[in-house]
Design a protein around this motif. Structure first.
Motif, PDB file in Angstrom:
ATOM      1  N   HIS A  99       8.689  -6.433  -4.481  1.00 32.03           N
ATOM      2  CA  HIS A  99       7.360  -6.404  -4.910  1.00 32.03           C
ATOM      3  C   HIS A  99       6.949  -7.518  -6.183  1.00 32.03           C
ATOM      4  O   HIS A  99       7.708  -7.842  -6.666  1.00 32.03           O
ATOM      5  N   LEU A 100       5.479  -7.851  -5.682  1.00 33.82           N
ATOM      6  CA  LEU A 100       4.988  -8.800  -6.554  1.00 33.82           C
ATOM      7  C   LEU A 100       4.384  -8.271  -8.172  1.00 33.82           C
ATOM      8  O   LEU A 100       4.510  -8.852  -8.971  1.00 33.82           O
ATOM      9  N   THR A 101       4.016  -6.874  -7.944  1.00 37.58           N
ATOM     10  CA  THR A 101       3.246  -6.197  -9.024  1.00 37.58           C
ATOM     11  C   THR A 101       3.956  -4.863  -9.097  1.00 37.58           C
ATOM     12  O   THR A 101       4.254  -4.147  -8.184  1.00 37.58           O
ATOM     13  N   ARG A 102       3.687  -4.375 -10.338  1.00 40.35           N
ATOM     14  CA  ARG A 102       4.118  -3.194 -10.804  1.00 40.35           C
ATOM     15  C   ARG A 102       3.331  -2.019  -9.976  1.00 40.35           C
ATOM     16  O   ARG A 102       2.207  -2.154  -9.867  1.00 40.35           O
ATOM     17  N   GLY A 123       3.643  -1.607  -6.810  1.00 40.64           N
ATOM     18  CA  GLY A 123       3.492  -1.814  -5.367  1.00 40.64           C
ATOM     19  C   GLY A 123       4.306  -1.079  -4.440  1.00 40.64           C
ATOM     20  O   GLY A 123       5.174  -0.339  -4.840  1.00 40.64           O
ATOM     21  N   ASP A 172       7.733   0.483  -5.831  1.00 40.11           N
ATOM     22  CA  ASP A 172       8.264  -0.099  -7.023  1.00 40.11           C
ATOM     23  C   ASP A 172       8.649   0.948  -7.987  1.00 40.11           C
ATOM     24  O   ASP A 172       7.909   1.904  -8.200  1.00 40.11           O
ATOM     25  N   ALA A 186       9.576  -4.981 -10.178  1.00 43.98           N
ATOM     26  CA  ALA A 186       8.781  -5.868  -9.635  1.00 43.98           C
ATOM     27  C   ALA A 186       9.143  -7.334  -9.984  1.00 43.98           C
ATOM     28  O   ALA A 186       9.494  -7.711 -11.065  1.00 43.98           O
ATOM     29  N   GLY A 187       9.012  -8.117  -8.852  1.00 46.74           N
ATOM     30  CA  GLY A 187       9.589  -9.692  -9.049  1.00 46.74           C
ATOM     31  C   GLY A 187      11.060 -10.062  -8.831  1.00 46.74           C
ATOM     32  O   GLY A 187      11.368 -11.047  -9.045  1.00 46.74           O
ATOM     33  N   ALA A 242      -0.305  -3.476  -1.474  1.00 45.77           N
ATOM     34  CA  ALA A 242       0.253  -4.490  -2.319  1.00 45.77           C
ATOM     35  C   ALA A 242       1.033  -5.399  -1.539  1.00 45.77           C
ATOM     36  O   ALA A 242       1.551  -5.050  -0.622  1.00 45.77           O
ATOM     37  N   GLU A 243       1.085  -6.623  -1.971  1.00 43.34           N
ATOM     38  CA  GLU A 243       1.752  -7.702  -1.626  1.00 43.34           C
ATOM     39  C   GLU A 243       3.268  -7.349  -1.557  1.00 43.34           C
ATOM     40  O   GLU A 243       3.858  -7.052  -2.823  1.00 43.34           O
ATOM     41  N   CYS A 244       4.235  -7.631  -0.733  1.00 44.60           N
ATOM     42  CA  CYS A 244       5.378  -7.291  -0.903  1.00 44.60           C
ATOM     43  C   CYS A 244       6.289  -8.533   0.082  1.00 44.60           C
ATOM     44  O   CYS A 244       5.641  -8.863   1.329  1.00 44.60           O
TER      45      CYS A 244
END
Length: 261
Positions: A87-90, A92, A120, A166-167, A210-212
């Protein structure tokens, strides 16, 4: 001296046979790519915009908008699938669907099947769900969780928290065989369900707000255990989406009604 050399020779000859369990050849080496790293060949956009699922840098990337699914062209029964996700964001949200039908349920962006949660870890803490490896039924699928859910839901909560936030990349290994599904998160089995119906269907990646990113998607098929027709998901018969979920591409407004839609 002769005895010493004899023992040394025996150790050299037998050494490869005496490796501790878990060492030696990688047991996942016989899995084969389910994604070619270049395009979405072998995959079908079920009900999303063309840009919802794309390929970038050897990854399948979902924007998460609109909510929906990308499925395999082929149905699978018994198999092992491994993938990495990030995941890119908390907070997600996404998922891997197992034994899915080809079309969403009425009034839902998702199909019948079993969802392997990809959420996430920092998302809303709750005794009823987690972000690190839930398995649960969706849209009428049925299953029995390995550990009873606090509210009696058809949902298995993981035995421990193993996902990275995330990340960071996480690794899932899902083994599905004869109606039993086990999920390993970053190298350890934490969730399981049994008596799954259906136990043959499509595999899907989920868009859910959300972006994944997904990469290294690999699969090995296992021998069939001959499911009954009632235990097999619906077959695709050529339906495709007429609406992107985002805009009116593909639709034409009458001049007198522009702005009404």
């Amino acid at each position: 001296m002769r005895t010493t050399w004899t023992l040394l020779l025996a150790a050299l000859l037998l050494g490869p046979l005496a490796l501790p369990s878990g060492q030696g050849a990688d047991p996942s080496d016989d899995l084969h790519p389910l994604f070619n790293g270049k395009d979405l060949t072998g995959w079908v956009n079920v009900n999303c915009a063309p840009e919802t699922f794309t390929v970038r840098d050897n990854m399948i990337v979902t924007t998460g908008i609109p909510s929906g699914l990308l499925r395999t062209e082929k149905q699978y029964e018994n198999f092992i699938i491994e993938l990495e996700w990030k995941h890119l964001t908390r907070g997600g949200n996404s998922g891997l669907f197992v034994y899915a039908d080809p079309l969403p349920g009425v009034g839902s962006p998702y199909t019948r099947g079993v969802e392997v949660q990809i959420l996430d870890i920092d998302y809303q803490k709750s005794p009823n769900w987690t972000g690190h490896g839930d398995l649960f039924s969706v849209q009428g699928a049925s299953l029995v969780p390995d550990r009873p859910h606090p509210k009696g839901w058809q949902r298995c909560l993981p035995s421990e928290e193993r996902c990275k936030g995330a990340g960071q990349w996480n690794h899932y290994r899902v083994e599905a065989n004869n109606g039993v599904i086990k999920l390993a998160v970053n190298g350890k089995v934490v969730s399981g369900v049994s008596k799954v119906t259906p136990r043959k269907g499509y595999l899907c990646l989920e868009a859910e707000g959300a972006e994944c990113h997904f990469r290294n998607i690999r699969l090995k098929e296992l021998p069939s255990t001959n499911p009954k027709p009632s235990e097999v998901g619906q077959e695709a018969v050529g339906f495709h989406s007429l609406f992107t979920g985002l805009d009116l591409r593909g639709w034409k407004q009458d001049p007198g009604h522009k702005g009404h839609w």
